[in-house]
Design a protein around this motif. Structure first.
Motif, PDB file in Angstrom:
ATOM      1  N   ASP A 234      33.341 -22.992  40.553  1.00  0.00           N
ATOM      2  CA  ASP A 234      32.477 -23.935  41.255  1.00  0.00           C
ATOM      3  C   ASP A 234      33.209 -24.514  42.459  1.00  0.00           C
ATOM      4  O   ASP A 234      34.436 -24.743  42.414  1.00  0.00           O
ATOM      5  N   ASP A 236      33.396 -27.448  43.732  1.00  0.00           N
ATOM      6  CA  ASP A 236      34.050 -28.738  43.509  1.00  0.00           C
ATOM      7  C   ASP A 236      34.318 -28.886  42.016  1.00  0.00           C
ATOM      8  O   ASP A 236      33.431 -29.242  41.234  1.00  0.00           O
ATOM      9  N   LEU A 237      35.539 -28.608  41.613  1.00  0.00           N
ATOM     10  CA  LEU A 237      35.871 -28.670  40.190  1.00  0.00           C
ATOM     11  C   LEU A 237      36.011 -30.093  39.678  1.00  0.00           C
ATOM     12  O   LEU A 237      36.143 -30.307  38.472  1.00  0.00           O
ATOM     13  N   SER A 242      31.295 -29.188  36.282  1.00  0.00           N
ATOM     14  CA  SER A 242      31.918 -28.046  36.942  1.00  0.00           C
ATOM     15  C   SER A 242      32.493 -27.096  35.898  1.00  0.00           C
ATOM     16  O   SER A 242      32.871 -27.499  34.798  1.00  0.00           O
ATOM     17  N   THR A 290      35.266 -25.443  30.893  1.00  0.00           N
ATOM     18  CA  THR A 290      34.721 -26.705  31.392  1.00  0.00           C
ATOM     19  C   THR A 290      35.820 -27.757  31.330  1.00  0.00           C
ATOM     20  O   THR A 290      36.714 -27.693  30.484  1.00  0.00           O
TER      21      THR A 290
END
Length: 730
Positions: A234, A236-237, A242, A290
């Motif tokens: 993603d 923007d982690l 994200s 995650t």
């Protein structure tokens, strides 16, 4: 047939004659084609020539394709740029071995527009310089431009030349407009007014290549496999939800070591903590990571908790504790299977302050309080209040202890099916508050051994154990203040377990923690510098473990309100405030208690009491009527007072305790010079003297340590020295 000579150029139209003729050229092309098609000689030189020509042609085609497609013309890609998106520098083996000094310093953030516009008369020059510098920086990162932009710049000369040839005027206007647009963009960009900034690289741009390079090795995939097919990160982690998704090859076995290696890739190349979820049995095998949710913020206990009444005599409000992510009120339920409770801590930790809570709560519900306070001033705010007796000498504490136990046994009898209804109607709940339990036990042993010359083991701990085991059913409860919850202070493990709620306040060592809550219970951190701050446990086990659930605890601070709250309580029965024994105690109860626990000698009229025989309404040894801090005084002293103690505040109040000799442990005796040796030497001499038949003093145990008087130790030391001289003389 006769042939005539032709002109030199005529041969271009006829095949098969001179070399420049069409036939000769066609023949040469056929020979070359034959050679290239492999139908001629198969010599090594021809094959090498063929391969060289093929490489040259394919290289030329590839170079033209890279040029038109906006790619780097030679070598591996220098950035992760795509057709429409700019990129970041790609992983370069050469760059990784450069000197650390070559790593550029981070740039300071650009100042806001207002700062630049208001920075003085040199602002235009600085803006112009910043604009030119930004254009130079843009050209320096040519490899990071989107491929479409690079292809446009590379192909622009073709339409530009064509335009200048066919439409020069219009082309010059277009070029001028483009130049103005570039200058305006540079002037308003990061190097100039900073009205706009290019899109910064996202997490996929920065982290993706490194993660894929390592994951590809774990999967043993070809280097040409496109990252976008296998890995998605993603942009923007740091955003909620994200994730990192990695497709798993169908042929990948995924052993334990391989899974660990893949997890190691994520742990070492992606900042933060990530939780893996594996899906390998479906049609789309993949691994998904995650972000690990941050731990819940631990709530902070207040430094001050106000005490509040509960309205329930069996529910005592103690303060507040931290349970998970919330702060809850803490209560002691004295009608439970563990009705007694205690607070532990070192001197000055605030445990005596906590003991005010059961005193006030019990009095508000009509209970009667006996306080054993050999410190003589730890619960001064309750001194003189109706319904509270404070016993300050060792004799008065022991005699009050004995009366409390007999009262408990008599109440148990009165509550039975065959009990006297008249006595049952007079029953009142009672609470015994023992402050500094270890000190009381030590002084009681000294009083027993040296004060009254008692033989054998004193019965005090047995009384304590009986009250702990039987007190709940007769509403006789104990609250203890102690330095440590050691078994020896309570008579044994079974008796100590009746102290269901345990509180530790102040800084605690690991040994005291393990004694209170169990050796397997982990120590929870708390700020011991906060007054009263500590830990609390009430026989509840922490879920999923085999140890107690210990919570950080802040007791309620009730001290400033004690006198006011006690004054508002209903008055106690007259017999209690006048220092008399409980009216439900009968002669039969005394005989039974004396038979079971040897308590008769400590009741009024007994061997160790100077009062008359106990009857209903007679005084208790050492009991204190309201407003006094010793025993009953005046003419009644000969008939209803124990120990010959006189008026409060006079030297006679503690004369009996003052007459008791001071005792020392072996370590204390060596430290204070009573014995002229180090502790280790004294222990060695003690063992040798016992082996040689030289008696060592019996001393008095305080539940943990045996103590001795100065006279006993000095006498033994002289006998040991004499024996050593005799041995050396022989």
């Amino acid at each position: 047939m006769r042939y005539t000579a032709a002109a030199p150029w005529d041969g271009w139209d006829l095949p098969g004659y001179a070399l420049p003729s069409g036939g000769s050229l066609l023949l040469a092309l056929l020979v070359v084609a034959y050679a290239f098609n492999g139908k001629g000689s198969r010599s090594a030189s021809n094959e090498e020539l063929n391969r060289g020509i093929e490489r040259a042609v394919s290289g030329a085609v590839r170079t033209v394709g890279r040029y038109v497609g906006g790619r780097d013309l030679t070598g591996e890609p220098r950035s992760t740029a795509t057709w429409w998106r700019s990129g970041v520098p790609a992983d370069d083996e050469g760059a990784s071995v450069q000197d650390v000094a070559a790593v550029p310093r981070p740039r300071a953030p650009a100042p806001p527009v207002k700062t630049r516009l208001a920075s003085g008369p040199a602002a235009p020059l600085r803006l112009l310089g910043g604009t030119v510098a930004s254009m130079g920086r843009a050209l320096a990162v040519w490899s990071r431009w989107p491929r479409a932009a690079r292809a446009f710049v590379r192909l622009a000369p073709l339409p530009l030349v064509w335009g200048l040839w066919r439409h020069p005027g219009e082309t010059r206007l277009v070029v001028a407009g483009a130049a103005v647009a570039v200058l305006v963009a540079a002037f308003t960009g990061p190097g100039g007014l900073a009205l706009w900034r290019p899109r910064p690289p996202n997490d996929d741009d920065i982290l993706g290549p490194a993660v894929w390079a390592a994951a590809r090795q774990v999967f043993r995939l070809d280097e040409k496999e496109p990252r976008a097919t296998w890995l998605r990160i993603d942009p923007d982690l740091s955003a909620d939800g994200s994730r990192i998704v990695l497709r798993l090859p169908l042929k990948w076995l995924g052993s334990k070591d391989a899974v660990t290696a893949l997890q190691h890739v994520i742990d070492t190349r992606v900042p933060g903590e990530w939780v893996a979820q594996w899906e390998r049995s479906g049609s789309r095998p993949h691994a998904q990571w995650t972000r690990k949710p941050p731990p819940a913020m631990k709530p902070e206990l207040p430094d001050y908790v106000a005490w509040k009444p509960t309205g329930d005599r069996f529910k005592v409000f103690l303060g507040q504790a931290v349970e998970g992510d919330r702060i809850v009120d803490v209560y002691v339920h004295t009608q439970s299977a563990t009705p007694h409770w205690g607070v532990g801590g070192n001197t000055g930790s605030g445990k005596s302050t906590v003991l005010y809570i059961p005193v006030v709560h019990a009095r508000q519900h009509g209970e009667l309080i006996d306080i054993l306070d050999t410190k003589q001033n730890s619960l001064a705010e309750a001194d003189g209040a109706s319904g509270i007796r404070i016993h300050k000498t060792v004799r008065s504490c022991v005699c009050a202890f004995a009366e409390f136990m007999v009262s408990m046994m008599a109440a148990e009898t009165a509550n039975g099916k065959s009990g006297n209804p008249g006595l049952r109607a007079q029953l009142v709940s009672r609470t015994l508050v023992v402050d500094e339990l270890p000190t009381l036990i030590k002084l009681a042993y000294v009083w027993w051994r040296y004060g009254i010359k008692g033989k054998g083991a004193p019965p005090f701990l047995e009384w304590f154990a009986i009250i702990l085991l039987q007190g709940r059913s007769s509403n006789h409860r104990i609250v203890v203040g102690t330095q440590q919850f050691a078994n020896t202070y309570f008579g044994g493990t079974m008796e100590r377990s009746q102290i269901g709620t345990k509180i530790l306040v102040g800084t605690q060592d690991r040994i005291s923690w393990g004694v209170a809550f169990g050796q397997s219970t982990p120590v929870i951190p708390y700020d011991g510098m906060v007054k009263g701050r500590g830990a609390f446990a009430d026989m509840v086990q922490e879920p999923g473990t085999d140890h107690l659930y210990v919570r950080e605890f802040q007791p309620a601070y009730i001290t400033p309100d004690v006198a006011r709250l006690l004054a508002a309580c209903p008055p106690a029965p007259a017999w209690f405030d006048s220092g008399q024994a409980a009216p439900w105690i009968t002669e039969a109860d005394i005989k039974e208690a004396d038979l079971v626990a040897g308590v008769g000698a400590f009741l009024p009229g007994g061997k160790y009491s100077t009062t008359a025989a106990v009857t209903q309404g007679t005084a208790v040894g050492g009991s204190v009527p309201p407003g006094r801090s010793g025993s009953v005084t005046g003419p009644a002293a000969a008939s209803n007072v124990t120990g010959g103690v006189t008026t409060a505040g006079t030297p006679a109040d503690t004369s009996e305790d003052d007459a008791l000799p001071r005792v020392y442990s072996l370590a204390e005796a060596c430290e204070e010079g009573v014995l002229p040796w180090k502790h280790s030497t004294a222990r060695q001499y003690k063992r040798r003297s016992e082996e040689r038949g030289i008696p060592f003093p019996e001393g008095v145990p305080d539940g943990r340590t045996t103590c001795y008087t100065r006279a006993e130790l000095e006498d033994w030391a002289e006998r040991w020295k004499t024996a050593m001289k005799r041995t050396s003389g022989e």
